[in-house]
Design a protein around this motif. Structure first.
Motif, PDB file in Angstrom:
ATOM      1  N   TYR A  12       0.790  -1.152  -0.064  1.00 56.98           N
ATOM      2  CA  TYR A  12      -0.029  -0.076  -0.113  1.00 56.98           C
ATOM      3  C   TYR A  12       0.947   1.294  -0.019  1.00 56.98           C
ATOM      4  O   TYR A  12       0.236   2.469  -0.268  1.00 56.98           O
ATOM      5  CB  TYR A  12      -0.999  -0.124   1.235  1.00 56.98           C
ATOM      6  CG  TYR A  12      -0.057  -0.352   2.454  1.00 56.98           C
ATOM      7  CD1 TYR A  12      -0.138  -1.921   2.855  1.00 56.98           C
ATOM      8  CD2 TYR A  12       0.586   0.502   3.049  1.00 56.98           C
ATOM      9  CE1 TYR A  12       0.928  -2.338   3.813  1.00 56.98           C
ATOM     10  CE2 TYR A  12       1.500  -0.007   4.356  1.00 56.98           C
ATOM     11  CZ  TYR A  12       1.589  -1.291   4.423  1.00 56.98           C
ATOM     12  OH  TYR A  12       2.327  -1.909   5.405  1.00 56.98           O
ATOM     13  N   VAL A  36      -1.512  -6.691   4.367  1.00 60.59           N
ATOM     14  CA  VAL A  36       0.036  -6.778   4.692  1.00 60.59           C
ATOM     15  C   VAL A  36       0.534  -8.224   4.544  1.00 60.59           C
ATOM     16  O   VAL A  36       0.083  -9.386   5.052  1.00 60.59           O
ATOM     17  CB  VAL A  36       0.156  -6.633   6.215  1.00 60.59           C
ATOM     18  CG1 VAL A  36       1.467  -6.792   6.606  1.00 60.59           C
ATOM     19  CG2 VAL A  36      -0.246  -4.961   6.309  1.00 60.59           C
ATOM     20  N   GLY A  42       7.217  -4.460   4.183  1.00 65.97           N
ATOM     21  CA  GLY A  42       7.752  -4.065   5.556  1.00 65.97           C
ATOM     22  C   GLY A  42       8.207  -5.263   6.619  1.00 65.97           C
ATOM     23  O   GLY A  42       7.743  -6.416   6.246  1.00 65.97           O
ATOM     24  N   GLU A  43       9.011  -4.662   7.428  1.00 60.83           N
ATOM     25  CA  GLU A  43       9.325  -5.659   8.573  1.00 60.83           C
ATOM     26  C   GLU A  43       7.884  -6.443   9.195  1.00 60.83           C
ATOM     27  O   GLU A  43       8.041  -7.514   9.535  1.00 60.83           O
ATOM     28  CB  GLU A  43      10.206  -5.162   9.500  1.00 60.83           C
ATOM     29  CG  GLU A  43       9.776  -4.355  10.620  1.00 60.83           C
ATOM     30  CD  GLU A  43       9.172  -3.012  10.314  1.00 60.83           C
ATOM     31  OE1 GLU A  43       9.375  -2.783   9.253  1.00 60.83           O
ATOM     32  OE2 GLU A  43       8.643  -2.508  11.335  1.00 60.83           O
ATOM     33  N   GLY A  44       6.868  -5.857   9.338  1.00 67.32           N
ATOM     34  CA  GLY A  44       5.835  -6.280   9.967  1.00 67.32           C
ATOM     35  C   GLY A  44       5.086  -7.345   9.033  1.00 67.32           C
ATOM     36  O   GLY A  44       4.901  -8.326   9.542  1.00 67.32           O
ATOM     37  N   ASN A  62      11.405  -0.192   8.190  1.00 68.46           N
ATOM     38  CA  ASN A  62      11.480   1.213   8.783  1.00 68.46           C
ATOM     39  C   ASN A  62      11.257   1.122  10.204  1.00 68.46           C
ATOM     40  O   ASN A  62      10.693   2.259  10.700  1.00 68.46           O
ATOM     41  CB  ASN A  62      10.120   1.895   7.916  1.00 68.46           C
ATOM     42  CG  ASN A  62       8.884   1.381   7.938  1.00 68.46           C
ATOM     43  OD1 ASN A  62       8.721   0.587   8.822  1.00 68.46           O
ATOM     44  ND2 ASN A  62       7.818   1.868   7.234  1.00 68.46           N
ATOM     45  N   TYR A 107       8.945   0.199  12.256  1.00 67.03           N
ATOM     46  CA  TYR A 107       7.529   0.548  12.972  1.00 67.03           C
ATOM     47  C   TYR A 107       6.592  -0.202  11.862  1.00 67.03           C
ATOM     48  O   TYR A 107       6.705   0.131  10.700  1.00 67.03           O
ATOM     49  CB  TYR A 107       7.127   1.712  13.284  1.00 67.03           C
ATOM     50  CG  TYR A 107       7.923   2.482  14.212  1.00 67.03           C
ATOM     51  CD1 TYR A 107       7.645   2.436  15.721  1.00 67.03           C
ATOM     52  CD2 TYR A 107       9.108   3.273  13.850  1.00 67.03           C
ATOM     53  CE1 TYR A 107       8.433   2.906  16.824  1.00 67.03           C
ATOM     54  CE2 TYR A 107       9.896   3.919  14.908  1.00 67.03           C
ATOM     55  CZ  TYR A 107       9.664   3.505  16.159  1.00 67.03           C
ATOM     56  OH  TYR A 107      10.439   3.996  17.214  1.00 67.03           O
ATOM     57  N   ALA A 108       5.686  -1.084  12.359  1.00 65.99           N
ATOM     58  CA  ALA A 108       4.608  -1.836  11.850  1.00 65.99           C
ATOM     59  C   ALA A 108       3.236  -0.738  12.427  1.00 65.99           C
ATOM     60  O   ALA A 108       2.856  -1.260  13.625  1.00 65.99           O
ATOM     61  CB  ALA A 108       4.472  -3.181  11.918  1.00 65.99           C
ATOM     62  N   MET A 109       2.854   0.108  11.793  1.00 62.10           N
ATOM     63  CA  MET A 109       1.862   1.192  12.354  1.00 62.10           C
ATOM     64  C   MET A 109       2.708   1.813  13.676  1.00 62.10           C
ATOM     65  O   MET A 109       3.719   2.174  13.425  1.00 62.10           O
ATOM     66  CB  MET A 109       0.565   0.423  12.590  1.00 62.10           C
ATOM     67  CG  MET A 109      -0.132  -0.074  11.233  1.00 62.10           C
ATOM     68  SD  MET A 109      -1.849  -0.635  11.503  1.00 62.10           S
ATOM     69  CE  MET A 109      -2.685   0.951  11.307  1.00 62.10           C
ATOM     70  N   HIS A 137       2.525   6.536   9.940  1.00 64.19           N
ATOM     71  CA  HIS A 137       2.016   5.284   9.117  1.00 64.19           C
ATOM     72  C   HIS A 137       1.380   5.853   7.753  1.00 64.19           C
ATOM     73  O   HIS A 137       1.389   5.160   6.831  1.00 64.19           O
ATOM     74  CB  HIS A 137       1.477   4.330  10.070  1.00 64.19           C
ATOM     75  CG  HIS A 137       0.711   3.264   9.130  1.00 64.19           C
ATOM     76  ND1 HIS A 137       1.493   2.198   8.584  1.00 64.19           N
ATOM     77  CD2 HIS A 137      -0.300   3.134   8.844  1.00 64.19           C
ATOM     78  CE1 HIS A 137       0.709   1.348   7.821  1.00 64.19           C
ATOM     79  NE2 HIS A 137      -0.241   1.691   8.077  1.00 64.19           N
TER      80      HIS A 137
HETATM   81  C1  LIG Z   1      -3.142  -8.692   6.867  1.00 63.39           C
HETATM   82  C2  LIG Z   1      -3.458  -7.634   7.471  1.00 63.39           C
HETATM   83  N1  LIG Z   1      -3.315  -7.298   8.932  1.00 63.39           N
HETATM   84  C3  LIG Z   1      -3.344  -5.952   9.076  1.00 63.39           C
HETATM   85  C4  LIG Z   1      -3.455  -5.125   8.324  1.00 63.39           C
HETATM   86  C5  LIG Z   1      -3.402  -3.521   8.838  1.00 63.39           C
HETATM   87  N2  LIG Z   1      -1.951  -2.801   8.576  1.00 63.39           N
HETATM   88  C6  LIG Z   1      -1.962  -2.121   7.442  1.00 63.39           C
HETATM   89  S1  LIG Z   1      -0.411  -1.519   7.511  1.00 63.39           S
HETATM   90  C7  LIG Z   1       0.059  -2.462   8.898  1.00 63.39           C
HETATM   91  C8  LIG Z   1       1.678  -2.338   9.229  1.00 63.39           C
HETATM   92  C9  LIG Z   1       2.474  -3.129   8.494  1.00 63.39           C
HETATM   93  O1  LIG Z   1       3.696  -2.790   8.729  1.00 63.39           O
HETATM   94  P1  LIG Z   1       5.096  -3.122   7.846  1.00 63.39           P
HETATM   95  O2  LIG Z   1       4.918  -4.495   7.342  1.00 63.39           O
HETATM   96  O3  LIG Z   1       6.328  -3.016   8.894  1.00 63.39           O
HETATM   97  O4  LIG Z   1       4.984  -2.086   6.723  1.00 63.39           O
HETATM   98  P2  LIG Z   1       5.219  -0.184   6.746  1.00 63.39           P
HETATM   99  O5  LIG Z   1       3.861  -0.074   7.019  1.00 63.39           O
HETATM  100  O6  LIG Z   1       5.975  -0.034   7.819  1.00 63.39           O
HETATM  101  O7  LIG Z   1       5.792  -0.054   5.526  1.00 63.39           O
HETATM  102  C10 LIG Z   1      -0.922  -2.942   9.414  1.00 63.39           C
HETATM  103  C11 LIG Z   1      -0.927  -3.561  10.520  1.00 63.39           C
HETATM  104  C12 LIG Z   1      -3.622  -5.117   6.963  1.00 63.39           C
HETATM  105  N3  LIG Z   1      -3.540  -4.075   5.984  1.00 63.39           N
HETATM  106  N4  LIG Z   1      -3.537  -6.468   6.518  1.00 63.39           N
END
Ligand SMILES: Cc1ncc(C[n+]2csc(CCOP(=O)(O)OP(=O)(O)O)c2C)c(N)n1
Length: 328
Positions: A72, A123, A151-153, A181, A183-185, A250
């Motif tokens: 996204y 995600v 992302g690392e999340g 980066n 942080y995940a959110m 975020h």
């Molecule tokens: C499967 C799923 N769980 C939760 C979300 C809500 N969500 C959107 S972005 C995000 C954080 C992801 O963090 P990261 O992967 O580190 O990427 P960054 O946003 O830091 O680029 C979350 C939990 C989602 N979109 N999809």
């Protein structure tokens, strides 16, 4: 900041092009943030500001036949692929002239001709899609490499492990690029991630790994190139962690209260744009020339904004189109 000075005119012109792309991403997103804050853009808007060198450096290692799969936070990747700012901005505004015909918005840029395979909102879900795209190109003997940003999340999601496992078993031509980066959110990595460096998870799948700092655009390109060439030779996937930082929240609705001002300021000192600009000056480019370039890019972004604002809304008849495949 240790600067690496471009050594010859070819390195200077290459760095100039990378700088141009990074400034375009930053100015495009600053304009998008402005439009969002006055209600011209709806839905979500995740900015890439601070991470520009990762997308620009990585995508510079590709050829037009290679594929890109993004998250996204996809504006920077799409611009680095060379997609025009006008249909991208129009997509943010939900207009019919948008790159996804106004149906997708910020998170769903898509351009099959440019091999830009999204923009994905779930995600980590796209990581196994990237393995699928790499499988398709291997099956069709296309000689294309797929790179997948996340992302690392996302590295804690099941689809990450499924995608890496299949890519390893079938030696797929894919490069997984984790933009860490930190942080995940609002969740800092240490609260959610069992490892300090995502790339060590490559050991679990017996694939190649790498780790890079993400503030030096040419270094990112050089490292990603090694992985892309490995994939193209048929030697399978690589997992790369690139350490980076987002300067904004975020998304536009996040005031980012979970991190300190001091931390943000420390990372801003490693701004990839500032670094590239400084290196260009050391390589003999005059400040005035760089200022002129900045102004030209601002004009390009202003024109994209104007195009988005004045473009028509998509017709109501389009509402159910492009949802399911249709008979040709
Ligand atoms: C499967 C799923 N769980 C939760 C979300 C809500 N969500 C959107 S972005 C995000 C954080 C992801 O963090 P990261 O992967 O580190 O990427 P960054 O946003 O830091 O680029 C979350 C939990 C989602 N979109 N999809």
């Amino acid at each position: 900041m240790v600067s690496s000075i471009p050594k010859d005119s070819q390195s200077v012109s290459e760095l100039k092009e990378f700088y141009r792309q990074m400034v375009l991403i930053r100015k495009f997103e600053e304009a998008a943030a402005k439009a969002y804050s006055v209600g011209k853009i709806g839905g979500f808007l995740h900015l890439y500001i601070g991470q520009e060198a990762v997308g620009v450096g990585s995508i510079a290692a590709l050829t037009p036949k290679d594929y890109i799969v993004s998250t996204y936070r996809d504006h920077g990747h799409a611009l680095a692929r060379g997609l025009s700012p006008k249909p991208l901005m129009a997509e943010l505004f939900g207009k019919g002239t948008g790159i996804s015909k106004g149906n997708g918005g910020s998170m769903h840029f898509f351009d099959r001709n440019a091999h830009f395979m999204g923009g994905h909102g779930i995600v980590g879900g796209h990581i196994s899609l990237a393995a699928g795209i790499a499988f398709a190109s291997k099956f069709k003997k296309e000689d294309s490499v797929t790179i997948c940003f996340f992302g690392e999340g996302a590295a804690n999601i099941g689809s990450f492990h499924e995608g890496l496992n299949l890519a390893a078993i079938w030696k797929l031509p894919v490069v997984f690029i984790c933009e860490n980066n930190h942080y995940a959110m609002g969740t800092p990595e240490y609260r959610a991630l069992a490892v300090k460096d995502v790339s060590v998870r490559a050991y679990a799948y017996d694939i190649a790994r790498d780790h890079i700092e993400g503030d030096e655009v040419r270094k990112v390109r050089d490292h990603v190139q090694v992985a892309v060439e490995r994939a193209r030779r048929g030697e399978g996937p690589t997992l790369i962690e690139v350490s980076t930082y987002r300067f904004r929240g975020h998304s536009m609705s996040d005031p980012a209260k979970y991190r300190t001002k001091e931390e943000l300021e420390a990372y801003k000192k490693k701004d990839p744009l500032m670094r590239a600009r400084h290196e260009l000056e050391l390589g003999g480019i005059k400040t005035e020339e760089l200022d002129k370039m900045d102004l030209e890019i601002q004009t390009q972004v202003d024109e994209a904004y104007q195009y988005a604002e004045t473009s028509p809304e998509p017709p109501l008849s389009q509402l159910h189109k492009y949802v399911y495949s249709e008979d040709k």
